[in-house]
Design a protein around this motif. Structure first.
Motif, short mmCIF file in Angstrom:
data_model
loop_
_atom_site.label_atom_id
_atom_site.label_comp_id
_atom_site.label_asym_id
_atom_site.label_seq_id
_atom_site.Cartn_x
_atom_site.Cartn_y
_atom_site.Cartn_z
N VAL A 79 0.84 -1.19 0.00
CA VAL A 79 0.00 0.00 0.00
C VAL A 79 0.88 1.24 0.00
N GLY A 80 1.99 1.21 0.71
CA GLY A 80 2.92 2.35 0.72
C GLY A 80 3.50 2.63 -0.65
N TRP A 117 2.86 11.18 6.21
CA TRP A 117 2.28 10.66 7.45
C TRP A 117 2.45 9.15 7.58
N TRP A 118 2.97 8.51 6.56
CA TRP A 118 3.07 7.05 6.52
C TRP A 118 3.90 6.50 7.68
N GLU A 119 5.05 7.11 7.94
CA GLU A 119 5.91 6.65 9.03
C GLU A 119 5.26 6.86 10.39
N VAL A 128 3.04 4.77 15.48
CA VAL A 128 1.93 4.70 16.43
C VAL A 128 1.41 3.28 16.55
N ALA A 129 1.25 2.60 15.41
CA ALA A 129 0.74 1.23 15.43
C ALA A 129 1.70 0.29 16.16
#
Length: 110
Positions: free
Chosen positions: A13-14, A22-24, A29-30
């Motif tokens: 998806v990346g 915001w991907w990183e 956070v996950a």
């Protein structure tokens, strides 16, 4: 298998979204959230296992006719009581090493 496939999907998806800024942050956070949940799960499991082991040891002590019943209640003992029983255990160890006779519980020092 699930974690590996999730990582592959995340990268796919990346790549498709060309890795937005915001991907990183979402990944951090996950992964932090999963780490916190796993820490609590491990602590809960260890506490439960410790409680089970304690109950088994208490039952083994109760089953021995020559066992000192005070040892079962050590969880709530004061520091002085714990130290006195530690000294008693050390005396029993010394006595066991000095003779071939199995040690018996001595009366605690007064």
């Amino acid at each position: 298998m699930v974690a590996g496939s999730a990582i592959v999907e995340w990268v796919a998806v990346g790549v498709a979204a060309e890795f937005p800024p915001w991907w990183e942050n979402v990944l951090y956070v996950a992964s932090s959230s999963v780490t916190v949940v796993m820490v609590f799960a491990i602590q809960h499991t260890q506490a439960r296992q410790q409680a089970v082991t304690q109950r088994k040891l208490d039952d083994l002590l109760r089953a021995q006719p020559t066992a000192d019943d005070r040892i079962i209640a050590l969880d709530g003992a004061s520091d002085d009581e714990l130290e006195a029983l530690t000294d008693l255990s050390q005396e029993n160890r010394k006595r066991a090493l000095a003779t071939d006779v199995p040690p018996t519980m001595l009366d605690p020092p007064t």
